[in-house]
Design an enzyme around this catalytic site. Structure first.
Site, PDB file in Angstrom:
ATOM      1  N   HIS A  28      25.693   6.996  58.563  1.00 38.20           N
ATOM      2  CA  HIS A  28      25.413   7.092  57.133  1.00 38.20           C
ATOM      3  C   HIS A  28      24.346   8.144  56.856  1.00 38.20           C
ATOM      4  O   HIS A  28      23.148   7.884  56.984  1.00 38.20           O
ATOM      5  CB  HIS A  28      24.958   5.748  56.573  1.00 38.20           C
ATOM      6  CG  HIS A  28      25.049   5.647  55.089  1.00 38.20           C
ATOM      7  ND1 HIS A  28      25.912   4.777  54.448  1.00 38.20           N
ATOM      8  CD2 HIS A  28      24.394   6.301  54.111  1.00 38.20           C
ATOM      9  CE1 HIS A  28      25.785   4.900  53.141  1.00 38.20           C
ATOM     10  NE2 HIS A  28      24.849   5.821  52.910  1.00 38.20           N
ATOM     11  N   TYR A 210      14.689  -0.382  54.560  1.00 42.72           N
ATOM     12  CA  TYR A 210      13.524  -0.047  53.735  1.00 42.72           C
ATOM     13  C   TYR A 210      13.841  -0.083  52.240  1.00 42.72           C
ATOM     14  O   TYR A 210      12.939  -0.215  51.412  1.00 42.72           O
ATOM     15  CB  TYR A 210      12.997   1.346  54.105  1.00 42.72           C
ATOM     16  CG  TYR A 210      13.986   2.456  53.839  1.00 42.72           C
ATOM     17  CD1 TYR A 210      14.042   3.076  52.602  1.00 42.72           C
ATOM     18  CD2 TYR A 210      14.876   2.868  54.822  1.00 42.72           C
ATOM     19  CE1 TYR A 210      14.973   4.073  52.347  1.00 42.72           C
ATOM     20  CE2 TYR A 210      15.800   3.856  54.580  1.00 42.72           C
ATOM     21  CZ  TYR A 210      15.836   4.454  53.339  1.00 42.72           C
ATOM     22  OH  TYR A 210      16.766   5.439  53.081  1.00 42.72           O
ATOM     23  N   THR A 242      21.086   6.114  59.568  1.00 37.45           N
ATOM     24  CA  THR A 242      19.719   6.410  59.129  1.00 37.45           C
ATOM     25  C   THR A 242      19.544   6.311  57.620  1.00 37.45           C
ATOM     26  O   THR A 242      18.457   6.063  57.125  1.00 37.45           O
ATOM     27  CB  THR A 242      19.322   7.840  59.535  1.00 37.45           C
ATOM     28  OG1 THR A 242      20.254   8.771  58.956  1.00 37.45           O
ATOM     29  CG2 THR A 242      19.273   8.011  61.041  1.00 37.45           C
ATOM     30  N   ASN A 243      20.609   6.600  56.879  1.00 36.57           N
ATOM     31  CA  ASN A 243      20.560   6.755  55.417  1.00 36.57           C
ATOM     32  C   ASN A 243      19.785   8.003  55.017  1.00 36.57           C
ATOM     33  O   ASN A 243      19.339   8.127  53.873  1.00 36.57           O
ATOM     34  CB  ASN A 243      19.972   5.523  54.724  1.00 36.57           C
ATOM     35  CG  ASN A 243      20.392   5.417  53.270  1.00 36.57           C
ATOM     36  OD1 ASN A 243      21.505   5.759  52.905  1.00 36.57           O
ATOM     37  ND2 ASN A 243      19.494   4.934  52.424  1.00 36.57           N
ATOM     38  N   TRP A 244      19.614   8.941  55.927  1.00 32.18           N
ATOM     39  CA  TRP A 244      18.954  10.217  55.633  1.00 32.18           C
ATOM     40  C   TRP A 244      19.735  10.962  54.557  1.00 32.18           C
ATOM     41  O   TRP A 244      20.955  10.869  54.532  1.00 32.18           O
ATOM     42  CB  TRP A 244      18.905  11.060  56.925  1.00 32.18           C
ATOM     43  CG  TRP A 244      18.154  12.340  56.786  1.00 32.18           C
ATOM     44  CD1 TRP A 244      16.819  12.520  56.937  1.00 32.18           C
ATOM     45  CD2 TRP A 244      18.704  13.622  56.464  1.00 32.18           C
ATOM     46  NE1 TRP A 244      16.508  13.839  56.734  1.00 32.18           N
ATOM     47  CE2 TRP A 244      17.646  14.534  56.442  1.00 32.18           C
ATOM     48  CE3 TRP A 244      20.001  14.096  56.186  1.00 32.18           C
ATOM     49  CZ2 TRP A 244      17.820  15.890  56.168  1.00 32.18           C
ATOM     50  CZ3 TRP A 244      20.186  15.431  55.904  1.00 32.18           C
ATOM     51  CH2 TRP A 244      19.106  16.315  55.897  1.00 32.18           C
TER      52      TRP A 244
END
Length: 287
Positions: A28, A210, A242-244
């Site tokens: 992701h 987070y 990571t959702n970066w």
């Protein structure tokens, strides 16, 4: 054409304590490339996030494969992320795209040829396709062996259970169920997710803790019990991301990317981490 600032996010730092196994996959990330603007209905693009930027992060975390997810900003314009997949190469990259309910087979086939393997269903503000259109999108992608990636507030899962139970393709429940705010591990709505995993075609993505945690990292103690329960229940259908580049997170609260990988040290043993990072994504994405 609007001018979008270049990336200012940290792309390196202290290495993660978790040594990623060969073939480790980030399932992701979002890309924001020069020349592509936000579309009507989506949020603004705060700054660019290029392939070169992500590859620096990838090197930092010792990751090899990536799944690029269509960001809300681009709505149905999938060109930027498909360009990103082309730059990285399909040997190491796949895409999750936004698919219109009236898309033709030819259009989906073209997306498939460019590395797309799933359609995003986003039930939170700014999403291009909501759960009300999920069944129609599933019909469009079924013949291509794609899956759905579904994101919603897990606290509202009872509203969506009938639709989720009717899905026949594979699908991912995103962001650890994205309970906003977090719930206890024995909450009945977590039980609902487990019941969906038991049906055999649902997957869960460990990603973005987070975004929902009120306690914060590195332990995410209010999210951790749910994540552990989901992982232990169906380790063969868990993936990670990571959702970066963490769009929408204020700079002062920007998460440590190494920490996003290291949570797996707390939530899964080495054998299960191999499944989560390598084996399961290989099954789902055909790596």
């Amino acid at each position: 054409m609007l001018s979008i600032p270049a990336n200012t996010r940290p792309l390196t730092g202290t290495p993660p304590r978790l040594k990623a196994p060969a073939g480790a996959t980030d399932c992701h990330v979002h890309l924001y490339l020069p020349g592509y603007e936000a579309q009507p209905g989506g949020p603004k693009i705060p700054e660019l996030a290029t392939v070169a930027d992500y590859q620096a992060l990838q090197k930092w975390l010792s990751l090899e494969r990536v799944v690029v997810t269509q960001p809300n900003a681009y709505q149905f314009d999938n060109r930027a992320i498909l360009q990103g997949v082309a730059e990285i190469g399909q040997e190491h990259a796949r895409a999750i795209v936004a698919v219109a309910p009236d898309a033709t087979d030819a259009q989906v086939e073209e997306l498939h040829a460019q590395g797309a393997r799933g359609a995003r269903i986003m039930q939170l503000p700014g999403g291009a396709v909501g759960i009300d259109k999920l069944a129609e999108v599933e019909e469009r992608i079924r013949a291509f062996g794609w899956h759905l990636m579904v994101q919603f507030n897990g606290r509202e899962i009872d509203d969506y259970m009938t639709t989720l139970k009717a899905i026949e393709t594979d699908y991912i429940i995103d962001h650890i169920g994205k309970f906003m705010p977090p719930v206890d591990a024995d909450d009945s709505r977590v039980d609902q997710i487990l019941s969906l995993l038991d049906r055999g075609n649902a997957w869960i993505k460990i990603c973005g803790g987070y975004e929902t945690s009120l306690s914060g990292g590195p332990e995410y103690i209010d999210v951790s019990p749910v994540a552990k329960r989901l992982i232990q229940h169906a380790p063969e259908r868990v993936i990670w991301g990571t959702n970066w580049p963490h769009v929408g997170v204020p700079r002062e609260h920007y998460p440590d990317d190494a920490e996003q990988l290291d949570v797996l040290l707390h939530w899964a043993d080495e054998g299960i981490r191999q499944k989560i990072l390598v084996d399961n994504p290989a099954v789902l994405y055909g790596f």
